[in-house]
Design a protein around this motif. Structure first.
Motif, mmCIF file in Angstrom:
data_model
loop_
_atom_site.group_PDB
_atom_site.id
_atom_site.type_symbol
_atom_site.label_atom_id
_atom_site.label_comp_id
_atom_site.label_asym_id
_atom_site.label_seq_id
_atom_site.Cartn_x
_atom_site.Cartn_y
_atom_site.Cartn_z
ATOM 1 N N ASN A 23 0.824 -1.213 0.000
ATOM 2 C CA ASN A 23 0.000 0.000 0.000
ATOM 3 C C ASN A 23 0.857 1.262 0.000
ATOM 4 O OD1 ASN A 23 -2.320 -1.542 0.080
ATOM 5 N ND2 ASN A 23 -2.251 -1.661 2.320
ATOM 6 N N CYS A 24 1.789 1.278 -0.916
ATOM 7 C CA CYS A 24 2.732 2.383 -0.960
ATOM 8 C C CYS A 24 2.216 3.465 -1.915
ATOM 9 C CB CYS A 24 4.080 1.850 -1.449
ATOM 10 S SG CYS A 24 5.330 3.100 -1.661
ATOM 11 N N SER A 25 2.148 4.697 -1.430
ATOM 12 C CA SER A 25 1.715 5.801 -2.286
ATOM 13 C C SER A 25 2.766 6.905 -2.272
ATOM 14 C CB SER A 25 0.386 6.370 -1.798
ATOM 15 O OG SER A 25 -0.627 5.402 -1.947
ATOM 16 N N LEU A 26 2.941 7.521 -3.414
ATOM 17 C CA LEU A 26 3.927 8.595 -3.517
ATOM 18 C C LEU A 26 3.511 9.547 -4.629
ATOM 19 C CD1 LEU A 26 6.865 9.765 -2.958
ATOM 20 C CD2 LEU A 26 7.608 8.300 -4.829
ATOM 21 N N ASP A 27 3.563 10.832 -4.332
ATOM 22 C CA ASP A 27 3.305 11.833 -5.365
ATOM 23 C C ASP A 27 4.621 12.442 -5.820
ATOM 24 O OD1 ASP A 27 0.650 11.401 -5.123
ATOM 25 O OD2 ASP A 27 0.218 13.210 -3.958
ATOM 26 N N VAL A 28 4.777 12.563 -7.121
ATOM 27 C CA VAL A 28 5.969 13.222 -7.643
ATOM 28 C C VAL A 28 5.536 14.571 -8.204
ATOM 29 C CG1 VAL A 28 7.845 13.099 -9.305
ATOM 30 C CG2 VAL A 28 7.048 11.016 -8.172
ATOM 31 N N VAL A 29 6.052 15.627 -7.590
ATOM 32 C CA VAL A 29 5.628 16.978 -7.960
ATOM 33 C C VAL A 29 6.361 17.436 -9.213
ATOM 34 C CG1 VAL A 29 5.563 19.385 -7.214
ATOM 35 C CG2 VAL A 29 5.091 17.546 -5.579
ATOM 36 N N GLU A 30 5.616 17.972 -10.135
ATOM 37 C CA GLU A 30 6.184 18.428 -11.406
ATOM 38 C C GLU A 30 7.151 19.584 -11.170
ATOM 39 O OE1 GLU A 30 3.292 19.400 -14.375
ATOM 40 O OE2 GLU A 30 4.824 19.333 -15.941
ATOM 41 N N GLY A 31 8.295 19.515 -11.837
ATOM 42 C CA GLY A 31 9.265 20.594 -11.768
ATOM 43 C C GLY A 31 10.107 20.599 -10.510
ATOM 44 N N ALA A 32 9.953 19.569 -9.686
ATOM 45 C CA ALA A 32 10.703 19.526 -8.431
ATOM 46 C C ALA A 32 11.689 18.363 -8.415
ATOM 47 C CB ALA A 32 9.733 19.375 -7.266
ATOM 48 N N ILE A 33 12.600 18.396 -7.454
ATOM 49 C CA ILE A 33 13.446 17.233 -7.213
ATOM 50 C C ILE A 33 12.921 16.527 -5.974
ATOM 51 C CG2 ILE A 33 15.746 16.405 -6.634
ATOM 52 C CD1 ILE A 33 16.939 18.641 -8.212
ATOM 53 N N THR A 34 12.477 15.292 -6.153
ATOM 54 C CA THR A 34 12.003 14.490 -5.034
ATOM 55 C C THR A 34 13.077 13.467 -4.691
ATOM 56 O OG1 THR A 34 9.731 14.709 -5.787
ATOM 57 C CG2 THR A 34 10.196 12.925 -4.236
ATOM 58 N N CYS A 35 13.528 13.480 -3.444
ATOM 59 C CA CYS A 35 14.519 12.483 -3.039
ATOM 60 C C CYS A 35 13.824 11.381 -2.258
ATOM 61 C CB CYS A 35 15.599 13.115 -2.170
ATOM 62 S SG CYS A 35 16.721 14.146 -3.121
ATOM 63 N N ILE A 36 14.261 10.153 -2.501
ATOM 64 C CA ILE A 36 13.714 9.027 -1.750
ATOM 65 C C ILE A 36 14.830 8.463 -0.883
ATOM 66 C CG2 ILE A 36 12.687 6.740 -1.917
ATOM 67 C CD1 ILE A 36 11.456 7.623 -4.544
ATOM 68 N N ILE A 37 14.541 8.380 0.408
ATOM 69 C CA ILE A 37 15.527 7.811 1.318
ATOM 70 C C ILE A 37 14.953 6.561 1.952
ATOM 71 C CG2 ILE A 37 16.665 10.009 1.799
ATOM 72 C CD1 ILE A 37 15.102 10.178 4.396
ATOM 73 N N GLY A 38 15.839 5.724 2.460
ATOM 74 C CA GLY A 38 15.401 4.494 3.106
ATOM 75 C C GLY A 38 16.546 3.510 3.170
ATOM 76 N N LEU A 39 16.359 2.475 3.987
ATOM 77 C CA LEU A 39 17.426 1.500 4.176
ATOM 78 C C LEU A 39 17.710 0.740 2.881
ATOM 79 C CD1 LEU A 39 16.149 -0.035 7.528
ATOM 80 C CD2 LEU A 39 17.909 1.724 7.229
ATOM 81 N N SER A 40 18.875 0.107 2.823
ATOM 82 C CA SER A 40 19.190 -0.741 1.680
ATOM 83 C C SER A 40 18.201 -1.904 1.636
ATOM 84 C CB SER A 40 20.603 -1.301 1.810
ATOM 85 O OG SER A 40 21.521 -0.255 1.712
ATOM 86 N N GLY A 41 17.705 -2.197 0.455
ATOM 87 C CA GLY A 41 16.757 -3.295 0.304
ATOM 88 C C GLY A 41 15.339 -2.911 0.649
ATOM 89 N N ALA A 42 15.095 -1.637 0.926
ATOM 90 C CA ALA A 42 13.750 -1.198 1.330
ATOM 91 C C ALA A 42 12.786 -1.163 0.147
ATOM 92 C CB ALA A 42 13.826 0.180 1.977
ATOM 93 N N GLY A 43 13.322 -1.105 -1.072
ATOM 94 C CA GLY A 43 12.441 -1.068 -2.242
ATOM 95 C C GLY A 43 12.541 0.231 -3.026
#
Ligand SMILES: Nc1ncnc2c1ncn2[C@@H]1O[C@H](COP(=O)(O)OP(=O)(O)O)[C@@H](O)[C@H]1O
Ligand SMILES: [Mg+2]
Lengths: 251, 259
Positions: A23-43
């Motif tokens: 149930n993973c949801s994520l919005d990517v905002v237009e014109g922006a830089i979105t960084c994703i952080i998380g542990l190794s192997g998190a997906g």
């Protein structure tokens, strides 16, 4: 109100019995830089692959520019992907081709440009990542940081609307990290596009991120601007940002 | 019970595998039909795949022709049918040994190379890179290799046929004093143009098997460098088995029973 150019909507993703995203949801905002952080192997890499259709979710939907790409047949998807650049973790340059050929390839296959125009565009793109000298070199002749930048060049040469970067700075020295972070910011501005960047490097994230999403146990558990995340009361976010071994994250 | 279960699983896996190879084949043929062909790459591959195997194909067929002649010539002369040796050598070479030996050797050389190359591209994310650039691996990698081998394997087979017959002729002369003229005229009488064409048809089928199995195995590679080794071994074993099976079926259908 900012525009959402791509989104994961309640995505669940498994490999065999192993649940990677739930149930993973994520919005990517237009014109922006979105960084994703998380542990190794998190997906994290899985999320990038979902965003350009290299993986299909078991449940949920993935929308890019308003289109649900989950049910798009591979033949359509393959054209759709030229609007999305992907800079791979280890660059994934074609090692039987020169850097110039690597960067020219998407143009040669997808555009109606003449050979001269292709070479001109490829050289200009290489120049914009500081690699104009390497046009005729083989990937094996380049250093780690240069290979990453050549990968960026190949990913952006077709002027995609979205560029996905998988761990662009992991394993590189602080100076090159700084250079690559700058390059990502500059390319984003130049393309007037959107970027999604996976990174572990907090300094580099603080430098470039407009938004940060943190993935933990299969879902984005925190999302916001850099300041919002820094002020987050979520103990998992705090532990991650402080790099502490004490906290709720199981080691 | 356990055995039945294993058998069921094995059958499912086999059907899945066959389906996968067929789908890859269909996709590849689709690109060829729409003339989505990279010509330079195809020629490079033909040169590379063909020459890589030439020497080893020549050597194996030379010695096979020679040993076949060695085993048959002296006995034939003893029974007073020395004039049939040329026919026997040519017949087996053109219809069976030439196509089979070339295919098996090429499966070991070229099939393995195709699988290892594509497998290492999987492991280093180069296949995903192709896809992310909007390029289908089937068109980009499989089409040129398939066309190249469909051209080169029959050519190699012709060389194999010739070398095997010449080797047989030489041994027949040296050991059984069968005169080359009588050897060749016997060969000409026994083997028709049709046999040559059928032998070459076989090698086209073998070429398709070698490339599709090699590419499918390569694309299915998982788990780093060790995975590449595993899938490559698999590619060689599976394509050689398929070559033997399809050869029997084709011999049965092309040359008929009782010929
Ligand atoms: N093709 C695959 N088959 C099976 N498991 C996979 C595959 N790809 C990734 N995984 C597993 O999925 C999990 C998440 O992988 P990934 O998205 O690469 O994580 P990250 O990029 O955050 O390190 C890992 O545990 C990994 O082992
Ligand atoms: Mg990753």
């Amino acid at each position: 109100m900012s525009n959402i150019i791509a989104k994961l909507d309640n995505v669940t993703m498994r490999y065999g019995d192993k649940v990677i995203l739930q149930n993973c949801s994520l919005d990517v905002v237009e014109g922006a830089i979105t960084c994703i952080i998380g542990l190794s192997g998190a997906g994290k890499s899985t999320i990038l692959r979902l965003l350009n259709g290299l993986r299909k979710p078991d449940e949920g939907h993935v929308y890019v520019k308003g289109v649900d790409i989950c049910h798009m047949p591979e033949t359509k998807l393959i054209n759709f992907r030229s609007a999305i650049g992907f800079a791979f973790q280890f660059a994934a340059l074609f090692d039987s081709m020169t850097i110039g050929e690597n960067v020219s390839l998407p143009l040669r296959e997808h555009s109606k440009m003449s050979e001269e125009e292709i070479e001109k565009t490829a050289r200009a793109t290489l120049e914009s990542v500081g690699l104009e000298q390497t046009f005729n070199s083989m990937p094996s002749e380049l250093s780690g940081g240069m290979i990453k930048r050549a990968g960026f060049a190949r990913a952006v040469v077709t002027n995609p609307d979205i560029v996905l970067y998988d761990e662009p700075t992991t394993g590189l020295d602080p100076i090159v990290t700084h250079l690559l972070t700058d390059t990502i910011k500059r390319l984003r501005a130049q393309l007037n596009g959107t970027a999604v960047v996976i990174s572990h490097d907090l300094q580099s994230i603080y430098m470039m991120a407009d938004y940060i999403g943190m993935i933990f146990e299969g879902a984005i558990i925190a999302y916001g601007t850099v300041d919002e995340l820094k002020k987050s009361m979520n103990p998992i976010v705090q532990q991650f940002l402080q790099g502490s071994e004490v906290g709720p994250i199981p080691l | 019970m356990k055995m039945l279960e294993d058998f069921g699983k094995g059958t499912t896996a086999l059907i899945e595998y066959a389906g996968g190879v067929t789908m890859l084949g269909g996709e590849t043929v689709g690109f060829i039909a729409r003339a989505r062909i990279r010509l330079t790459e195809t020629l490079n591959q033909a040169y590379f795949l063909g020459f890589q195997s030439l020497i080893i194909v020549l050597l194996t067929s030379l010695f096979t022709g020679m040993v076949f002649s060695l085993e048959s010539a002296q006995q034939a002369v003893q029974y007073g049918v020395g004039n049939l040796v040329g026919g026997a050598v040519a017949y087996t070479s053109v219809r069976e040994l030439g196509p089979m030996l070339s295919a098996v050797v090429v499966a070991g050389r070229v099939g393995a190379a195709i699988c290892a190359e594509i497998g290492s591209m999987v492991v280093t994310e180069q296949i995903e890179a192709l896809q992310s650039l909007g390029l289908a691996p089937a068109r980009f990698l499989v089409v040129p290799r398939l066309l190249a081998l469909i051209i080169m394997l029959p050519l190699l087979t012709i060389f194999a046929d010739v070398v095997s017959i010449v080797g047989g002729m030489w041994i027949a002369q040296t050991y059984a004093h069968i005169n080359p003229d009588s050897f060749l005229s016997s060969a000409r009488q026994t083997v028709g143009f049709e046999d040559v064409v059928k032998g070459l048809f076989k090698s086209v089928i073998f070429a398709i098997i070698i490339v599709l199995v090699g590419a499918y195995q390569g694309l299915g590679t998982r788990g780093g460098a060790a995975g590449v080794g595993q899938s490559t071994t698999g590619a060689v074993v599976i394509s050689i088995i398929l070559i033997f099976i399809s050869n029997f079926i084709m011999s049965y259908m092309l040359f008929g029973v009782g010929h």
